[in-house]
Enzyme design. Structure first.
Site, short mmCIF file in Angstrom:
data_model
loop_
_atom_site.label_atom_id
_atom_site.label_comp_id
_atom_site.label_asym_id
_atom_site.label_seq_id
_atom_site.Cartn_x
_atom_site.Cartn_y
_atom_site.Cartn_z
N PHE A 436 10.25 4.54 -0.80
CA PHE A 436 10.04 3.10 -0.61
C PHE A 436 10.69 2.37 -1.77
O PHE A 436 10.68 2.85 -2.91
CB PHE A 436 8.54 2.75 -0.59
CG PHE A 436 7.81 3.23 0.64
CD1 PHE A 436 7.71 2.44 1.77
CD2 PHE A 436 7.23 4.48 0.66
CE1 PHE A 436 7.05 2.90 2.90
CE2 PHE A 436 6.56 4.94 1.77
CZ PHE A 436 6.46 4.14 2.90
N ASP A 438 9.61 -0.04 -3.40
CA ASP A 438 8.62 -0.30 -4.45
C ASP A 438 8.49 0.87 -5.42
O ASP A 438 7.92 0.72 -6.50
CB ASP A 438 7.25 -0.57 -3.82
CG ASP A 438 7.28 -1.78 -2.91
OD1 ASP A 438 7.06 -2.90 -3.41
OD2 ASP A 438 7.54 -1.62 -1.70
N PRO A 442 10.71 4.15 -11.28
CA PRO A 442 10.87 5.32 -12.16
C PRO A 442 12.29 5.87 -12.20
O PRO A 442 12.67 6.55 -13.15
CB PRO A 442 9.91 6.36 -11.55
CG PRO A 442 8.90 5.56 -10.80
CD PRO A 442 9.67 4.39 -10.26
N HIS A 482 4.47 -1.03 -0.38
CA HIS A 482 5.31 -0.51 0.69
C HIS A 482 6.06 -1.63 1.41
O HIS A 482 6.59 -1.41 2.50
CB HIS A 482 4.47 0.27 1.72
CG HIS A 482 3.76 1.45 1.15
ND1 HIS A 482 2.58 1.36 0.48
CD2 HIS A 482 4.10 2.76 1.14
CE1 HIS A 482 2.19 2.56 0.09
NE2 HIS A 482 3.10 3.43 0.46
#
Length: 692
Positions: A436, A438, A442, A482
Site C-alpha cells: 500500500f 501508505d 520505510p 490503506h
C-alpha cells in the site's frame, strides 16, 4: 587455518612489502591532506588505522567479484588497484574523477572497469549500503541457479560496514534476507569503537559479532584488524567459505581510529589524549614494520619504501590539484539513462479484443514480460504462490514462472525497494511491490539515498532498472493506512520516474515502458480502479491491447475532447488530471454539454508539459484535479506553473482541487466522502470556472 597456511602468508615477503607500501602511501595521503586543508576543503575521511584489514580484503577480491565499500575504505580501494591519483581527483571534486565526475565525496566509488571488481553507487548513509549489496548477492544467486554466471569461479559480494552502522534497522533487513535466501555475501565489519563522537559503550548493547548471533545461518569470525597477516588469512577464509558454500559470513575486525572521523569532525573535538594514545599503540603500519624487521627485512629498506611513498604521493597530489574542475554544463548530465521507448507502438484496441479490468492489465503485462525475459523477477509482500497479491495482481505468476522468480519477502519495504539497486547492478530486472502507498515510508530512505542518485552520481554507469508497483488511493472504507495518495512526496525525489495510469490499456502500455526503462519507475496503481467496482469507474475497463502495445513515459493523452464551437467562443475549460481524477472529471463533464476537455497526464514525472500548456492556451480556463490533499501538493505546484507560463492566455485563475487537508483518510465512509473530491464536487468547481 593450518600452521602451513599461516606460515605461507607470514613468509610471503613480496605480499607483505606490497601491503607496507600501500600503508605508507595511505599515511602520506592522510598527512598531505591534513597539511593542505585550504585545498582539501571538501569533507573526507581517511582509512588511517584500518589499513591492514582493508588491504587484506581489497587485495584478495577478483575482477568478477562485486564490492560495496564504505566511506572510510580508501586503503581497500588501493588494494583493489585504484590509483591514489584517482582517489585524489574525487577528493578534490575534479572533472576527471573516474567515479562521479566531481559529484561525490572521497572514497565513494562506483566502478565498472575491466579487470576490477564491480562497485555500484555507494552512498554516505551509514548502513544503507547493506541492502543494495545484499540485493547484488540475491541477483547473483538467481542468475547462478539459471546458469547465467560466466566466471572462473563463483563470484562473491563484499559489503564493508562500520560497526556503528550495524545498529541501523536496514542492516538487520539485509542480514535477514542473506540467511533466509542463503546468499553469497561477505559482511566485513570494521570496529574502531567510535561512531563520530559516540563511544561504543553509548551506542550499542553488543558489537556486530555478538549481534549477528541472532541470525541463524550467518557464519561469524573475529580478527585483529590491525594485524595484516591475521587479517589476510581471516579474509581469505571468509572468501573461500562464501565461494564454496554460497552462504553469508560476517567478519568482525577490531581496528584503531588514528585519523579524524572526518576532516570536518576532528578527533581533538571529542577524544582524550589517553584514548588517542591507546589507539596509536595499534597502528597497523608500525605493527607490520615491526614484524618485517623481525623477519629479516632491513629497516633501511622500509625507510626507502616510506620515502618513495611520500615523494610519489606529493607528486600525484600536485598533479590532481592542477587538474581541471568540471564544466558547469556537466551539472545537467545523467539525470536519467536514456529510455529506448520513444513512441507509442502496437495496437491499443485490437479488433474483436476482450474487455479487461485494470488489475488484469497489469498482470498480463508482467506475465508477457516475464515470458520474454528470464532476467525479470517479481517479489514483494504476499505476491507469491499462495495468494498472488492482496489484489490478485500477481495471481498465477509463481505457478507459471517458479518460486525463484516470483516470491514473497518479509515485511521489509526498505529491502524490497533498496535491493533492486543491487539486482540491477548484476543484470537482473526486478519488478517489486509495496503493498500500500501508505506503507512506502520505510522504503523511502532507499529510494532517495540509493536508487534516485545512482545514475547521476556514477555519471551514468549504474542506472537502476527497477519497477516499483504501489497500490494507491481510496476505494471506500479503506481507512487511514490503506487509502492515502502520496504522489507529491514522491515527486520531490529527483532521479525517479512516476507513472499513474487511469485505465487498463494505459496500465499495460505503461507497465511495458516502465520495464524497458533503465531507470527507477514507481507505478502508482489506484486500488479503486483495479476492478472498476467504485461507481463511475467503468471507463477504467478497456479492450486489452496487443502484446506489442507500449506507451512512452512522459506522454499524456486527451481523454475527452471539447466541442470546437465552445472552444472558439471561449466557453470551454480543460481539466488536467490523472488516476481517479480522470473518472470524476469524465462523469462531471456530462453536465456541461461538450464544454469540457480532459487531459490524462498518465506520467507525473516526466510530465507532458507541452501538451498541458498547449491545451490551456487554447481553452483559457483550467482546473488541475487530484485526489491527494491539495495544500502544498503537486496539483498546486502544477497550477502555479501553468499560471506563470500561460498567464497572457488565461481568462480565469487556474483552479486546483483535491482532498481536504486532513492528516489521513478516515475509516468512516461518510467522512471519507466528505474529505475526497467526487463527481458532484468537481461539477460545482467546473461550473464556477466556466462562469468566471
Amino acid at each position: 587455518m593450518t600452521e602451513t597456511e599461516e606460515a605461507k602468508v607470514k613468509t610471503d615477503k613480496e605480499l607483505l612489502l606490497k601491503a607496507y607500501m600501500f600503508m605508507c602511501r595511505e599515511r602520506a595521503m592522510a598527512n598531505i591532506y591534513e597539511a593542505n586543508r585550504d585545498i582539501t576543503k571538501y569533507v573526507h575521511s581517511t582509512s588511517r588505522g584500518h589499513e591492514a584489514i582493508q588491504l587484506a580484503a581489497g587485495m584478495q577480491l577478483k575482477h568478477y567479484d562485486f564490492a560495496s565499500p564504505y566511506y572510510r575504505d580508501g586503503s581497500m580501494l588501493m588494494g583493489m588497484g585504484i590509483e591514489p591519483y584517482e582517489l585524489m581527483l574525487q577528493l578534490l571534486a575534479k572533472r576527471d574523477d573516474p567515479f562521479s565526475g566531481g559529484r561525490s565525496y572521497y572514497a565513494h566509488p562506483s566502478l565498472k572497469r575491466e579487470g576490477f571488481p564491480t562497485i555500484p553507487h555507494q552512498s554516505s548513509a551509514t548502513g544503507m549500503q547493506a541492502i543494495p549489496a545484499t540485493g547484488m548477492a540475491h541477483g547473483i544467486s538467481y542468475l547462478e541457479k539459471r546458469g547465467k554466471i560466466n566466471a572462473a569461479e563463483p563470484p562473491i559480494v563484499l559489503c564493508s560496514l562500520g560497526d556503528g552502522s550495524v545498529t541501523e534497522g536496514e542492516v538487520s533487513e539485509a542480514f535477514q534476507e542473506a540467511v533466509l535466501k542463503k546468499l553469497p555475501i561477505f559482511y566485513l565489519i570494521q570496529d574502531n569503537t567510535w561512531g563520530i563522537s559516540v563511544s561504543s559503550e553509548e551506542m550499542r548493547a553488543m558489537d556486530a559479532y555478538e549481534f549477528a548471533a541472532g541470525f541463524k545461518g550467518l557464519e561469524r569470525r573475529r580478527v585483529d584488524g590491525a594485524d595484516f597477516s591475521k587479517s589476510y588469512l581471516a579474509v581469505q577464509e571468509c572468501i573461500e567459505y562464501v565461494r564454496k558454500e554460497r552462504k553469508p559470513i560476517l567478519l568482525h575486525a577490531r581496528c584503531p581510529l588514528l585519523g579524524h572521523h572526518t576532516s570536518g569532525v576532528r578527533r581533538e573535538f571529542y577524544r582524550t589524549p589517553e584514548d588517542l594514545a591507546k589507539h596509536a599503540q595499534d597502528d597497523p603500519i608500525l605493527h607490520l614494520e615491526s614484524f618485517l624487521i623481525k623477519s629479516g627485512v632491513a629497516k633501511k629498506q622500509l625507510d626507502q619504501i616510506d620515502t618513495e611513498a611520500k615523494i610519489f604521493i606529493a607528486a600525484e597530489f600536485d598533479r590532481a590539484v592542477a587538474s581541471p574542475d568540471p564544466e558547469s554544463g556537466s551539472l545537467y548530465l545523467h539525470e536519467f539513462a536514456e529510455s529506448p521507448i520513444k513512441e507509442e507502438k502496437g495496437i491499443r484496441s485490437p479488433e474483436g479484443g476482450r474487455t479487461i479490468i485494470m488489475v488484469d492489465a497489469g498482470l498480463y503485462a508482467v506475465r508477457e514480460l516475464m515470458a520474454d525475459h528470464e532476467e525479470a523477477i517479481l517479489y514483494g509482500q504476499d505476491v507469491g504462490r499462495r495468494l498472488g497479491g492482496v489484489f490478485r495482481e500477481a495471481a498465477t505468476l509463481a505457478e507459471t514462472f517458479g518460486d525463484d522468480r516470483v516470491f514473497n519477502t518479509p515485511i521489509q519495504e526498505a529491502y524490497i525497494i533498496g535491493s533492486t539497486a543491487g539486482m540491477s547492478a548484476v543484470g537482473v530486472k526486478p519488478i517489486v511491490e509495496v503493498q500500500f502507498c501508505d506503507y512506502i515510508w520505510p522504503g523511502m530512505n532507499q529510494l532517495v539515498t540509493e536508487l534516485s542518485k545512482s545514475c547521476y552520481l556514477t555519471m551514468g554507469k549504474f542506472p537502476v532498472s527497477s519497477v516499483i508497483r504501489v497500490p494507491i488511493g481510496a476505494y471506500g472504507g479503506g481507512g487511514p493506512y490503506h487509502s492515502g495518495c502520496h504522489e507529491s512526496a514522491l515527486l520531490t525525489v529527483k532521479g525517479i520516474k512516476i507513472v499513474y495510469p487511469s485505465n487498463a490499456a494505459d496500465m499495460k502500455g505503461l507497465m511495458k515502458a516502465a520495464y524497458y526503462d533503465p531507470n527507477p519507475v514507481v507505478m502508482l496503481e489506484h486500488k479503486g480502479l483495479y476492478w472498476s467496482k467504485v461507481p463511475g469507474t467503468e471507463a477504467a475497463k478497456t479492450i486489452e491491447p496487443d502484446k506489442d502495445y507500449i506507451i512512452p513515459l512522459g506522454k499524456g493523452r486527451i481523454a475527452l475532447n471539447a466541442g470546437d464551437q465552445y472552444v472558439k467562443k471561449g466557453n470551454s475549460a480543460v481539466v488536467i488530471t490523472y488516476g481517479m481524477g480522470v473518472h470524476w472529471a469524465l462523469n462531471a463533464a456530462t453536465d456541461f454539454d461538450n464544454r469540457i476537455e480532459i487531459i490524462d497526464l498518465r506520467t507525473l514525472y516526466p510530465m507532458d508539459e507541452e501538451l498541458v500548456m498547449e491545451r490551456v492556451k487554447i481553452h483559457g480556463k483550467c482546473l488541475v484535479l487530484a485526489e491527494e490533499q491539495i495544500l502544498n501538493s503537486f496539483a498546486e505546484s502544477l497550477a502555479g506553473r501553468i499560471s506563470q507560463q500561460c498567464f497572457q492566455w488565461l481568462d480565469a485563475p487556474v483552479f486546483a482541487m483535491g482532498a481536504a487537508n486532513m492528516p489521513a483518510v478516515p475509516l468512516n465512509i461518510g467522512l471519507e466522502k466528505e474529505m475526497l473530491p467526487n463527481r458532484d464536487k468537481v461539477a460545482l468547481k467546473l461550473k464556477e470556472l466556466l462562469e468566471w
